[in-house]
Design a protein around this motif. Structure first.
Motif, PDB file in Angstrom:
ATOM      1  N   PRO A  82     -74.651  30.967 -23.465  1.00  0.00           N
ATOM      2  CA  PRO A  82     -75.525  31.653 -24.432  1.00  0.00           C
ATOM      3  C   PRO A  82     -75.971  30.781 -25.608  1.00  0.00           C
ATOM      4  CG  PRO A  82     -73.757  33.103 -23.776  1.00  0.00           C
ATOM      5  CD  PRO A  82     -73.466  31.756 -23.156  1.00  0.00           C
ATOM      6  N   ASP A  83     -75.078  29.945 -26.139  1.00  0.00           N
ATOM      7  CA  ASP A  83     -75.429  29.147 -27.318  1.00  0.00           C
ATOM      8  C   ASP A  83     -75.539  27.658 -27.060  1.00  0.00           C
ATOM      9  OD1 ASP A  83     -75.439  31.446 -28.838  1.00  0.00           O
ATOM     10  OD2 ASP A  83     -73.333  31.249 -29.389  1.00  0.00           O
ATOM     11  N   GLU A  84     -75.246  27.218 -25.828  1.00  0.00           N
ATOM     12  CA  GLU A  84     -75.231  25.781 -25.583  1.00  0.00           C
ATOM     13  C   GLU A  84     -75.616  25.435 -24.153  1.00  0.00           C
ATOM     14  OE1 GLU A  84     -71.207  24.579 -26.398  1.00  0.00           O
ATOM     15  OE2 GLU A  84     -70.530  25.123 -24.405  1.00  0.00           O
ATOM     16  N   ILE A  85     -75.946  24.163 -24.004  1.00  0.00           N
ATOM     17  CA  ILE A  85     -76.153  23.557 -22.693  1.00  0.00           C
ATOM     18  C   ILE A  85     -75.015  22.562 -22.530  1.00  0.00           C
ATOM     19  CG2 ILE A  85     -77.645  22.118 -21.288  1.00  0.00           C
ATOM     20  CD1 ILE A  85     -80.018  23.248 -22.888  1.00  0.00           C
ATOM     21  N   PHE A  86     -74.083  22.854 -21.623  1.00  0.00           N
ATOM     22  CA  PHE A  86     -72.908  22.019 -21.412  1.00  0.00           C
ATOM     23  C   PHE A  86     -73.192  21.042 -20.278  1.00  0.00           C
ATOM     24  CE2 PHE A  86     -68.743  21.393 -19.260  1.00  0.00           C
ATOM     25  CZ  PHE A  86     -68.154  20.633 -20.262  1.00  0.00           C
ATOM     26  N   VAL A  87     -73.382  19.769 -20.617  1.00  0.00           N
ATOM     27  CA  VAL A  87     -73.683  18.724 -19.637  1.00  0.00           C
ATOM     28  C   VAL A  87     -72.362  18.046 -19.289  1.00  0.00           C
ATOM     29  CG1 VAL A  87     -75.074  16.701 -19.127  1.00  0.00           C
ATOM     30  CG2 VAL A  87     -75.936  18.415 -20.722  1.00  0.00           C
ATOM     31  N   PHE A  88     -72.002  18.060 -17.998  1.00  0.00           N
ATOM     32  CA  PHE A  88     -70.668  17.583 -17.644  1.00  0.00           C
ATOM     33  C   PHE A  88     -70.619  16.488 -16.593  1.00  0.00           C
ATOM     34  CE2 PHE A  88     -71.601  21.223 -14.990  1.00  0.00           C
ATOM     35  CZ  PHE A  88     -71.179  20.847 -13.733  1.00  0.00           C
ATOM     36  N   PHE A  89     -71.751  16.130 -15.981  1.00  0.00           N
ATOM     37  CA  PHE A  89     -71.697  15.104 -14.944  1.00  0.00           C
ATOM     38  C   PHE A  89     -73.001  14.325 -14.904  1.00  0.00           C
ATOM     39  CE2 PHE A  89     -71.987  13.561 -10.546  1.00  0.00           C
ATOM     40  CZ  PHE A  89     -70.756  12.940 -10.425  1.00  0.00           C
ATOM     41  N   LEU A  90     -72.876  13.028 -14.679  1.00  0.00           N
ATOM     42  CA  LEU A  90     -74.015  12.134 -14.493  1.00  0.00           C
ATOM     43  C   LEU A  90     -73.742  11.324 -13.242  1.00  0.00           C
ATOM     44  CD1 LEU A  90     -76.624  10.679 -15.442  1.00  0.00           C
ATOM     45  CD2 LEU A  90     -75.143   9.129 -16.721  1.00  0.00           C
ATOM     46  N   GLY A  91     -74.664  11.367 -12.293  1.00  0.00           N
ATOM     47  CA  GLY A  91     -74.469  10.609 -11.062  1.00  0.00           C
ATOM     48  C   GLY A  91     -75.738  10.543 -10.251  1.00  0.00           C
ATOM     49  N   THR A  92     -75.620   9.922  -9.099  1.00  0.00           N
ATOM     50  CA  THR A  92     -76.750   9.830  -8.170  1.00  0.00           C
ATOM     51  C   THR A  92     -76.861  11.140  -7.405  1.00  0.00           C
ATOM     52  OG1 THR A  92     -75.393   8.992  -6.366  1.00  0.00           O
ATOM     53  CG2 THR A  92     -76.353   7.348  -7.879  1.00  0.00           C
ATOM     54  N   HIS A  93     -77.929  11.273  -6.673  1.00  0.00           N
ATOM     55  CA  HIS A  93     -78.136  12.471  -5.859  1.00  0.00           C
ATOM     56  C   HIS A  93     -76.971  12.659  -4.878  1.00  0.00           C
ATOM     57  CE1 HIS A  93     -80.212  15.551  -3.579  1.00  0.00           C
ATOM     58  NE2 HIS A  93     -79.999  14.852  -2.476  1.00  0.00           N
ATOM     59  N   ASP A  94     -76.543  11.585  -4.248  1.00  0.00           N
ATOM     60  CA  ASP A  94     -75.445  11.669  -3.283  1.00  0.00           C
ATOM     61  C   ASP A  94     -74.127  12.034  -3.959  1.00  0.00           C
ATOM     62  OD1 ASP A  94     -77.137  11.077  -1.181  1.00  0.00           O
ATOM     63  OD2 ASP A  94     -76.696   8.932  -1.223  1.00  0.00           O
ATOM     64  N   GLU A  95     -73.865  11.497  -5.144  1.00  0.00           N
ATOM     65  CA  GLU A  95     -72.639  11.835  -5.871  1.00  0.00           C
ATOM     66  C   GLU A  95     -72.617  13.313  -6.257  1.00  0.00           C
ATOM     67  OE1 GLU A  95     -71.654   7.539  -7.982  1.00  0.00           O
ATOM     68  OE2 GLU A  95     -73.041   8.927  -8.973  1.00  0.00           O
ATOM     69  N   ILE A  96     -73.766  13.844  -6.623  1.00  0.00           N
ATOM     70  CA  ILE A  96     -73.847  15.265  -6.980  1.00  0.00           C
ATOM     71  C   ILE A  96     -73.633  16.132  -5.745  1.00  0.00           C
ATOM     72  CG2 ILE A  96     -75.462  17.069  -7.704  1.00  0.00           C
ATOM     73  CD1 ILE A  96     -76.304  15.213  -9.954  1.00  0.00           C
ATOM     74  N   LYS A  97     -74.229  15.755  -4.624  1.00  0.00           N
ATOM     75  CA  LYS A  97     -74.010  16.512  -3.383  1.00  0.00           C
ATOM     76  C   LYS A  97     -72.526  16.528  -3.018  1.00  0.00           C
ATOM     77  CE  LYS A  97     -76.455  15.303   0.126  1.00  0.00           C
ATOM     78  NZ  LYS A  97     -77.384  14.721   1.113  1.00  0.00           N
ATOM     79  N   THR A  98     -71.870  15.387  -3.127  1.00  0.00           N
ATOM     80  CA  THR A  98     -70.442  15.297  -2.822  1.00  0.00           C
ATOM     81  C   THR A  98     -69.625  16.173  -3.768  1.00  0.00           C
ATOM     82  OG1 THR A  98     -70.730  13.042  -1.985  1.00  0.00           O
ATOM     83  CG2 THR A  98     -68.490  13.702  -2.608  1.00  0.00           C
ATOM     84  N   LEU A  99     -69.939  16.130  -5.044  1.00  0.00           N
ATOM     85  CA  LEU A  99     -69.232  16.940  -6.026  1.00  0.00           C
ATOM     86  C   LEU A  99     -69.405  18.436  -5.751  1.00  0.00           C
ATOM     87  CD1 LEU A  99     -67.620  16.929  -8.751  1.00  0.00           C
ATOM     88  CD2 LEU A  99     -69.837  17.191  -9.862  1.00  0.00           C
ATOM     89  N   LEU A 100     -70.613  18.851  -5.435  1.00  0.00           N
ATOM     90  CA  LEU A 100     -70.877  20.254  -5.158  1.00  0.00           C
ATOM     91  C   LEU A 100     -70.145  20.730  -3.906  1.00  0.00           C
ATOM     92  CD1 LEU A 100     -74.672  20.463  -6.040  1.00  0.00           C
ATOM     93  CD2 LEU A 100     -72.748  21.298  -7.386  1.00  0.00           C
ATOM     94  N   ARG A 101     -70.123  19.883  -2.887  1.00  0.00           N
ATOM     95  CA  ARG A 101     -69.416  20.255  -1.652  1.00  0.00           C
ATOM     96  C   ARG A 101     -67.912  20.360  -1.872  1.00  0.00           C
ATOM     97  NH1 ARG A 101     -72.817  16.345   2.231  1.00  0.00           N
ATOM     98  NH2 ARG A 101     -74.595  17.738   2.515  1.00  0.00           N
ATOM     99  N   SER A 102     -67.379  19.517  -2.756  1.00  0.00           N
ATOM    100  CA  SER A 102     -65.931  19.515  -2.994  1.00  0.00           C
ATOM    101  C   SER A 102     -65.476  20.710  -3.823  1.00  0.00           C
ATOM    102  CB  SER A 102     -65.517  18.228  -3.707  1.00  0.00           C
ATOM    103  OG  SER A 102     -65.923  18.268  -5.061  1.00  0.00           O
ATOM    104  N   GLY A 103     -66.388  21.273  -4.609  1.00  0.00           N
ATOM    105  CA  GLY A 103     -66.034  22.405  -5.461  1.00  0.00           C
ATOM    106  C   GLY A 103     -65.282  22.007  -6.722  1.00  0.00           C
ATOM    107  N   ARG A 104     -65.146  20.719  -7.013  1.00  0.00           N
ATOM    108  CA  ARG A 104     -64.392  20.235  -8.179  1.00  0.00           C
ATOM    109  C   ARG A 104     -65.124  20.428  -9.497  1.00  0.00           C
ATOM    110  NH1 ARG A 104     -63.549  14.660  -5.547  1.00  0.00           N
ATOM    111  NH2 ARG A 104     -65.411  14.472  -6.766  1.00  0.00           N
ATOM    112  N   TYR A 105     -66.358  20.849  -9.455  1.00  0.00           N
ATOM    113  CA  TYR A 105     -67.148  20.998 -10.690  1.00  0.00           C
ATOM    114  C   TYR A 105     -66.851  22.283 -11.417  1.00  0.00           C
ATOM    115  CZ  TYR A 105     -69.936  24.199  -7.919  1.00  0.00           C
ATOM    116  OH  TYR A 105     -70.343  25.249  -7.155  1.00  0.00           O
TER     117      TYR A 105
END
Length: 106
Positions: A82-105
């Motif tokens: 509601p009051d913020e944009i919480f930015v928590f990860f910076l990576g390549t497209h492949d790193e983001i896909k891997t992170l999303l599949r792992s559920g660690r985010y």
């Protein structure tokens, strides 16, 4: 922290970067770091205005989970609160896909 003003000139969202994100930014080259910081500034200014932020390539990935471009090869993952944009990860497209599949985010 950055804050965005909405059309009524009221402060609306705060940028809240995660500590690991800041550490990752420090490890980039100066040019990449500048590109990423400029993308974060643009994100705070333009988030929620879909016709304006098309250059960031913001995509909704789930409940309050979003991705946006931080240059040609890097992307940010962030959550809208509601009051913020919480930015928590910076990576390549492949790193983001891997992170999303792992559920660690979560």
């Amino acid at each position: 922290m950055f804050r965005r003003r909405n059309s009524r000139n009221c402060l609306s969202k705060t940028l809240a970067p995660a500590p690991q994100l800041l550490k990752g930014l420090r490890e980039l080259s100066k040019e990449e770091r500048v590109e990423c910081v400029l993308a974060l500034c643009e994100l705070v200014e333009e988030f929620g205005r879909p016709h304006v932020h098309s250059g960031l390539g913001i995509r909704k990935l789930g409940d309050n989970l979003f991705e946006c471009r931080a240059g040609l090869s890097r992307r940010f993952l962030f959550r809208e609160h509601p009051d913020e944009i919480f930015v928590f990860f910076l990576g390549t497209h492949d790193e983001i896909k891997t992170l999303l599949r792992s559920g660690r985010y979560r």
